[in-house]
Design a protein around this motif. Structure first.
Motif, PDB file in Angstrom:
ATOM      1  N   ALA A 165       1.270  -1.242  -0.155  1.00 25.92           N
ATOM      2  CA  ALA A 165       0.206   0.224   0.075  1.00 25.92           C
ATOM      3  C   ALA A 165       0.446   1.358   0.232  1.00 25.92           C
ATOM      4  N   GLN A 166       1.882   1.160   0.952  1.00 28.09           N
ATOM      5  CA  GLN A 166       2.888   2.670   1.310  1.00 28.09           C
ATOM      6  C   GLN A 166       3.336   2.303  -0.187  1.00 28.09           C
ATOM      7  N   GLU A 167       4.073   1.812  -1.475  1.00 31.57           N
ATOM      8  CA  GLU A 167       4.719   1.550  -2.535  1.00 31.57           C
ATOM      9  C   GLU A 167       3.726   1.953  -4.022  1.00 31.57           C
ATOM     10  N   VAL A 168       1.702   1.907  -3.472  1.00 35.72           N
ATOM     11  CA  VAL A 168       1.307   2.038  -4.864  1.00 35.72           C
ATOM     12  C   VAL A 168       0.532   2.983  -4.715  1.00 35.72           C
ATOM     13  N   GLY A 169      -0.043   3.598  -3.203  1.00 33.10           N
ATOM     14  CA  GLY A 169      -1.061   4.215  -3.084  1.00 33.10           C
ATOM     15  C   GLY A 169      -1.254   5.716  -3.636  1.00 33.10           C
ATOM     16  N   HIS A 170      -0.264   5.927  -4.016  1.00 34.12           N
ATOM     17  CA  HIS A 170       0.167   7.200  -4.919  1.00 34.12           C
ATOM     18  C   HIS A 170      -0.511   6.894  -6.375  1.00 34.12           C
ATOM     19  N   GLU A 171      -0.121   5.659  -6.853  1.00 31.59           N
ATOM     20  CA  GLU A 171      -0.594   5.773  -8.278  1.00 31.59           C
ATOM     21  C   GLU A 171      -2.207   5.743  -8.620  1.00 31.59           C
ATOM     22  N   GLY A 172      -2.874   5.779  -7.191  1.00 28.97           N
ATOM     23  CA  GLY A 172      -4.287   5.410  -7.719  1.00 28.97           C
ATOM     24  C   GLY A 172      -4.443   4.217  -6.700  1.00 28.97           C
ATOM     25  N   ILE A 173      -3.979   2.700  -6.660  1.00 32.06           N
ATOM     26  CA  ILE A 173      -4.266   1.422  -6.760  1.00 32.06           C
ATOM     27  C   ILE A 173      -4.115   1.645  -5.018  1.00 32.06           C
TER      28      ILE A 173
END
Length: 251
Positions: A165-173
């Motif tokens: 979640a920390q890796e991809v959250g900023h990409e809208g995932i």
């Protein structure tokens, strides 16, 4: 927004509830389960809603089946919703257990989850959106005597989900780890857990699959929701108590 969903363990219980509740959001679904007949029944119900369905009947502890699902992601995607729900448990002393069964549990809960998540992420990143739900267990937060590998593998799912979640959250995932407590499904009727008696658990601690999935999807739709979702106030309180107890044994 019309989605394409991939759901494992989709023929019954929580997986079927996800399929039925997500269907109105989807243009198509990829449903996976070992039970071909039950899976076909679910697919017929969803097709009646006007949603396209592709079925893969197979055991996700087997690499060839996982490869078939990964190929379906490539051919029938882009998958924008992934529900990693397939799972099983055993009951008994680890020292007396069948090691192949225990390793199969790790393969399903950990390796298969990783493989399918890795398969969908490039497409979600291209879309700029997506949802991943990893179905773990309230048991992730407790030492599970007689089910130590089950508890440990579900704890892996929690840790992986939080980090991803920390890796991809900023990409809208969005990444969610759903940790239900005791739920009325076929899970507890399988021979591998025949020693477990549902009557030993108070009625108030049992949930229905539909309610568990409704809580998951409600959390999915709320921006900024915590990664770990534990349906039921008493279940949430028990998990918090377990984590407090864990902090007391650290040295």
């Amino acid at each position: 927004m019309s989605e394409i969903a991939l759901i494992t363990g989709a023929s019954a219980g929580i997986g079927k509830a996800f399929a039925m509740q997500l269907a109105p959001r989807c243009q198509s679904m990829i449903l996976v389960s070992r039970d071909a007949d039950k899976l076909d029944g679910v697919a017929q119900e969803i097709r009646a809603m006007g949603v396209g369905v592709s079925c893969i009947a197979g055991d996700l502890t087997q690499p060839l089946v996982v490869a078939e699902v990964v190929e379906a992601v490539r051919q029938r995607g882009p998958v924008s919703i992934l529900i990693n729900n397939a799972g099983f448990a055993t009951h008994g002393m680890f020292a007396e257990s069948d090691i192949d069964s225990q390793l199969g549990m790790v393969d399903l809960h950990c390796k298969t989850m990783l493989s399918l998540t890795r398969a969908v992420l490039p497409y979600m990143r291209q879309l700029g959106r997506g949802h991943i739900v990893n179905v773990a267990s309230l048991g992730s937060f407790f030492p599970m005597k007689y089910a130590v590998v089950y508890g440990a593998s579900k704890s892996f799912m929690v840790a992986f989900s939080m980090g991803l979640a920390q890796e991809v959250g900023h990409e809208g995932i969005g990444v969610q780890c759903l940790c239900p407590g005791y739920t009325h499904t076929e899970f507890h009727t399988r021979p591998a857990v025949s020693h477990f008696h549902k009557s030993s658990v108070p009625d108030r601690l049992w949930s229905d699959s539909d309610d568990v999935v409704s809580a998951s999807l409600a959390a999915m739709d709320r921006p900024g929701t915590a990664v770990v979702v534990i349906p039921g106030e008493e279940n949430l309180a028990n998990a918090r108590s377990a984590l407090e107890g864990f902090s007391r044994v650290l040295s």
